[in-house]
Design a protein around this motif. Structure first.
Motif, short mmCIF file in Angstrom:
data_model
loop_
_atom_site.label_atom_id
_atom_site.label_comp_id
_atom_site.label_asym_id
_atom_site.label_seq_id
_atom_site.Cartn_x
_atom_site.Cartn_y
_atom_site.Cartn_z
N ASP A 26 35.29 73.86 88.57
CA ASP A 26 34.81 72.75 87.74
C ASP A 26 35.61 72.59 86.45
O ASP A 26 35.38 71.65 85.71
CB ASP A 26 33.33 72.95 87.37
N SER A 27 36.51 73.53 86.16
CA SER A 27 37.26 73.41 84.90
C SER A 27 38.71 73.02 85.16
O SER A 27 39.28 73.35 86.20
CB SER A 27 37.22 74.73 84.11
N VAL A 28 39.28 72.31 84.20
CA VAL A 28 40.68 71.88 84.31
C VAL A 28 41.59 73.10 84.43
O VAL A 28 42.47 73.16 85.30
CB VAL A 28 41.07 71.02 83.08
N GLY A 37 33.19 67.95 89.99
CA GLY A 37 32.90 67.29 88.72
C GLY A 37 33.46 65.88 88.69
O GLY A 37 33.50 65.20 89.71
N GLU A 38 33.95 65.49 87.53
CA GLU A 38 34.39 64.11 87.32
C GLU A 38 35.87 63.92 87.65
O GLU A 38 36.71 64.71 87.23
CB GLU A 38 34.16 63.71 85.84
N LYS A 39 36.17 62.82 88.36
CA LYS A 39 37.55 62.48 88.74
C LYS A 39 38.46 62.31 87.52
O LYS A 39 39.62 62.71 87.53
CB LYS A 39 37.58 61.18 89.55
N GLU A 40 37.90 61.72 86.46
CA GLU A 40 38.70 61.44 85.26
C GLU A 40 39.15 62.74 84.59
O GLU A 40 40.17 62.78 83.92
CB GLU A 40 37.86 60.65 84.22
N VAL A 41 38.38 63.80 84.78
CA VAL A 41 38.69 65.08 84.14
C VAL A 41 39.54 65.96 85.06
O VAL A 41 40.51 66.59 84.63
CB VAL A 41 37.37 65.83 83.78
N LEU A 42 39.16 65.98 86.33
CA LEU A 42 39.76 66.96 87.26
C LEU A 42 40.85 66.34 88.15
O LEU A 42 41.06 66.79 89.27
CB LEU A 42 38.64 67.57 88.14
N TYR A 43 41.53 65.31 87.62
CA TYR A 43 42.47 64.55 88.46
C TYR A 43 43.63 65.38 89.01
O TYR A 43 44.31 64.97 89.92
CB TYR A 43 43.00 63.33 87.69
N GLU A 44 43.85 66.57 88.46
CA GLU A 44 44.93 67.40 88.99
C GLU A 44 44.54 68.12 90.28
O GLU A 44 45.38 68.74 90.94
CB GLU A 44 45.37 68.43 87.94
N ALA A 45 43.26 68.06 90.63
CA ALA A 45 42.80 68.73 91.86
C ALA A 45 43.25 67.97 93.11
O ALA A 45 43.42 66.74 93.07
CB ALA A 45 41.28 68.85 91.84
#
Ligand code: B16
Ligand code: MG
Length: 232
Positions: free
Chosen positions: A170-172, A189-197
């Motif tokens: 859940d963390s960047v 979690g949120e796409k805007e935050v975790l977009y590197e996944a």
């Protein structure tokens, strides 16, 4: 038979302990005259205990002797543990148990990869400890996420190659650690935050058994979009 290594982060993936970290850090920060908001708490997700206190002191422009620093860390952890003590399996996040049981039924290798030094007591409290073949936590690592050490040790304990492992985070910093380890990263979690996944879901209710099957069979792979940075 297809076998993969599935590595789960703890806080924010299996249980929401961030709310307890928040209460304990807020009391501590306020006791030394520093404000502490929920937004700041977000920035401590996946961050080690020592680094968390360092950041709080930076935000409040405070400095402490080493002795005071250690004492405050102990006080924070004692309060945090008093909340953990009240936990039970009703605090497991939606469909986490279902996902673990599905993977166990499919004879997959399952590990925990967390920054927390309290991971084992938390898993015991929510009755999930026995589901994990290996536990790697803050007691086992010398380099914090985004360093991939925690997940690489997990893969080693599961006797799986990193490229055959899948990480739920859940963390960047945790997503970055999984990517650096060359594992499939699944952001929770949120796409805007975790977009590197490689793949992102709001929570485990959005993850279908077909998706898990495809991870196991290798039909779903790592995406070719790594190391995107908003700075370059
Ligand atoms: P402790 P995770 C992390 O857990 C938390 O997200 C982070 O807020 C906390 O500071 C860190 O564990 C250390 O926790 O004080 O219990 O050692 O997300 O990596 O499972
Ligand atoms: Mg986490």
């Amino acid at each position: 038979m297809h076998k993969k290594g599935f590595i789960f982060d703890l806080d924010g993936v299996i249980v929401d302990t961030a709310k307890y970290h928040f209460l304990a850090w807020k009391r501590l920060a306020n006791s030394i005259g520093v404000d502490f908001s929920e937004t700041q708490n977000e920035q401590l997700k996946g961050v080690s205990r020592v680094r968390s206190l360092e950041k709080i002191l930076e935000w409040g422009n405070k400095s402490l002797s080493e002795g005071e620093f250690m004492k405050l860390m102990g006080l924070k952890n004692n309060e945090y543990l008093s909340y953990i003590d009240q936990m039970d399996d009703s605090e497991i996040l939606p469909d986490v148990s279902k996902t673990l049981d599905f993977l166990i039924e499919k004879e997959q290798a399952i590990a925990l990869g967390s920054a927390s030094k309290n991971a084992t007591p938390i898993l015991k409290k929510v009755n999930l400890l026995e589901k994990f073949e290996a536990i790697v936590d803050g007691n086992d690592v010398s380099k914090a996420k985004p360093n991939p050490e925690v997940f690489l040790i997990g893969a080693e304990l599961l006797k799986m190659k990193p490229e055959n492992c899948i990480v739920f985070e859940d963390s960047v910093a945790g997503v970055q650690a999984a990517n650096t380890a060359n594992m499939i990263s699944i952001g929770i979690g949120e796409k805007e935050v975790l977009y590197e996944a490689d793949y992102i879901f709001k929570d485990f209710t959005e993850i279908s058994s077909e998706f898990l099957e495809a991870l196991i069979s290798g039909d779903i792979n790592k995406q070719q979009k790594k190391n995107v940075s908003i700075n370059n």
